[in-house]
Every structure is written in structure tokens, then in C-alpha cells.
Design a protein around this motif. Structure first.
Motif, short mmCIF file in Angstrom:
data_model
loop_
_atom_site.label_atom_id
_atom_site.label_comp_id
_atom_site.label_asym_id
_atom_site.label_seq_id
_atom_site.Cartn_x
_atom_site.Cartn_y
_atom_site.Cartn_z
N ASP A 174 8.63 7.85 1.14
CA ASP A 174 9.90 7.24 0.67
C ASP A 174 9.75 6.89 -0.78
O ASP A 174 8.87 7.23 -1.52
N ALA A 175 10.64 5.90 -1.33
CA ALA A 175 10.87 5.74 -2.63
C ALA A 175 9.72 4.79 -3.05
O ALA A 175 9.44 4.84 -4.61
N ASP A 176 9.06 4.07 -2.60
CA ASP A 176 7.92 3.10 -2.50
C ASP A 176 6.76 4.06 -2.76
O ASP A 176 5.66 3.32 -2.81
N GLY A 177 6.77 5.29 -2.49
CA GLY A 177 5.59 5.99 -2.33
C GLY A 177 4.61 5.90 -1.27
O GLY A 177 3.62 6.31 -0.84
N ASN A 178 5.17 5.40 0.03
CA ASN A 178 4.61 5.12 1.30
C ASN A 178 4.96 6.60 2.03
O ASN A 178 6.19 6.94 2.38
N ALA A 179 3.95 7.04 2.61
CA ALA A 179 4.04 8.17 3.54
C ALA A 179 4.11 8.03 4.80
O ALA A 179 3.15 7.49 5.32
#
Length: 287
Positions: A16-21
Motif C-alpha cells: 500500500d501507499a504506506d509501504g505495508n505489504a
């Protein structure tokens, strides 16, 4: 043209945009998305075929949402991934049932996907072309001046980096579409909604490929042989003394006690040679 296209799952990981996979999810493979685009460009009717469990059915749904006209799911509960020859067998049976003009198979390179195209073509006794990069005559990067019959199709295929060729194949055929064919586009909202509402036809595996099971689909073709150990070495049992290497040499009849000769060439008549061989085996306690 009526086209049949594969809809195979592969693991995708979304960041996602926050870098959470997010955890891996099995979705329609990139290769088959490209093959679907090729089929939609070339054919008037496209049938997407998935083989396997719920993941395969979701891939068929995804193909419908991307513009496929029909969806067919060969259903069974897989143990793990499906062996290439088994997938090709099911694909060929569906193709024989549906009689398409061409079967489109996605492939990422010369080794991934091309075996499915070749195996399915062999079962159908159809020609196959792999690593296809263009189908529209206007898109061919290589100039080709050939006379075509109604049942023939010119295709451009990749040979190596920077090298292409144009070949003509008879139809029906199995076409392996290279991942560089195009970049898959998003379908329109109307197409996505229609695909979401479309009905997927379901066939049980045993009705498509009789004799196959969820086990055989995963392990592929296997050959089972009965192996009997040779229990008669020397005087009935392998030698127990000396080092492992020396015992191996003794069992092979190549001497022992530090002798590591690969053998002796006997230049003698057959009767004399046989007597020398028997004497050697008796001397080494191997007869």
C-alpha cells in the motif's frame, strides 16, 4: 476467430501507499493477463479457462472482468501447483470440447509457459508457435510479403534480444504469447461489472480428464519401478572387512587390498580367457 485463453493463478503481494505489504494472494498471472489482451485483440469471442480450486475460479472471474466473454472452471481440490503436462492435458480436453480457432497461453520466457503450449498442441495434434510478440499484420515489425489462405495466420515471434521473425501458422493452433506482447490495460467499469455478474461454467475434473485425481495432477507423470537389491555378492553377502572403498572394489570384481585397477585386458582365445576370469574370481573369493 474464437479464442480460448488460460487463466492460471500466481502469488501477488500488494504494497500500500504506506509501504505495508499484505500477505501473498493468488491472482490471475501477469503472463495470462497479457495472453488475454492478445486474445481480445484478435478474436470475436474469448473463453477463459481455469483449472484447479478456488484460486483458479477467481482467475476466471478476473478474466471475465477484463473482457472475456465466457468463463469455464475445471474444478478439483489441488494439493499444490499443477504439473505442466497435466494442465496441458486438461486444456487440450477443453479445447477439443469447445473447438476454438486458437488457444492462447501466456509465457514469461522460452522456459515458462512454452511447455504448456507445446504439450497441449501435441495432444490436440495442432501446430504451435511460442514467444509471440505481434498478431496484427499492421503491428509486425518485420516486413512479410506472403500469400495467406483463410485458415492461416501470420505471427511475429521473438528469437533473441533484438531479433524477431514472422512465421505463418495454420489454424487451429496453440499460441504462446510472450510477456512483452503488450501491457495489460484496465477494463472499463461496464466491462468489470458485466464480468462480475457473469456465470462461470463448472466442470468436474473427472468429467474432463477421466482417470486423473488431485494427486496425479500435482505430481505429473510418474514411472514406478520395482527395484530388487542384488543380495548375491561374492559368496552371498557383501564383504564386511576392509575399508568402504576396498569393499566396493571387491564387489565390482576389481581387486582389493590396495589394488585399484580398473581391470585387465585379456588377449586370449575365448576358452582361455574364460578360464582366466574364473581363476581371478576364485582368487578374490568372488565365485
Amino acid at each position: 476467430m474464437r479464442a480460448l485463453v488460460t487463466a492460471r493463478p500466481e502469488p501477488h503481494r500488494v504494497v500500500d501507499a504506506d509501504g505495508n505489504a499484505e500477505p501473498y494472494r493468488r491472482q490471475l498471472s501477469i503472463d495470462d493477463r497479457v495472453a488475454l489482451e492478445a486474445a481480445l485483440d484478435a478474436a470475436d469471442e474469448v473463453l477463459a479457462v481455469g483449472v484447479g480450486g478456488d484460486a483458479a475460479k477467481r482467475c476466471v472471474r478476473s478474466a471475465l472482468e477484463r473482457g472475456a466473454d465466457r468463463g469455464l472452471h475445471v474444478a478439483f481440490d489441488p494439493i499444490e501447483g499443477i504439473a505442466s503436462e497435466k494442465f496441458a492435458a486438461a486444456l487440450a480436453r477443453v479445447a477439443a470440447r469447445e473447438s476454438p480457432t486458437a488457444v492462447f497461453v501466456g509465457e514469461s520466457d522460452s522456459f515458462a509457459g512454452s511447455e504448456v503450449a507445446g504439450l497441449a498442441a501435441a495432444r490436440l495434434d495442432w501446430p504451435s508457435v511460442t514467444r509471440i510478440t505481434a498478431l496484427d499484420p499492421d503491428d509486425l515489425a518485420v516486413e512479410a510479403d506472403v500469400d495467406l489462405e483463410a485458415s492461416e495466420l501470420p505471427v511475429q515471434r521473438k528469437l533473441a534480444i533484438g531479433r524477431q521473425e514472422v512465421v505463418v501458422t495454420a489454424l487451429p493452433a496453440v499460441l504462446g504469447v510472450d510477456s512483452g506482447f503488450t501491457d495489460p490495460d484496465r477494463a472499463s467499469l461496464d466491462t468489470a461489472i458485466a464480468g462480475r455478474r457473469a456465470t462461470i461454467e463448472t466442470l468436474e475434473l473427472t468429467n474432463v480428464v477421466p482417470g486423473e485425481t488431485r494427486f496425479s495432477m500435482s505430481i505429473g507423470n510418474a514411472t514406478v519401478e520395482t527395484v530388487r537389491p542384488n543380495e548375491r555378492w561374492g559368496r552371498g553377502r557383501p564383504p564386511r572387512s576392509e575399508t568402504v572403498e576396498e569393499r566396493i572394489y571387491r564387489m565390482l570384481g576389481r581387486g582389493g587390498g590396495g589394488t585399484k585397477s580398473a581391470g585387465e585386458r585379456i588377449d586370449a582365445p575365448p576358452d582361455a580367457a574364460a578360464e582366466r576370469v574364473v581363476a581371478f574370481l576364485e582368487e578374490k573369493e568372488l565365485l
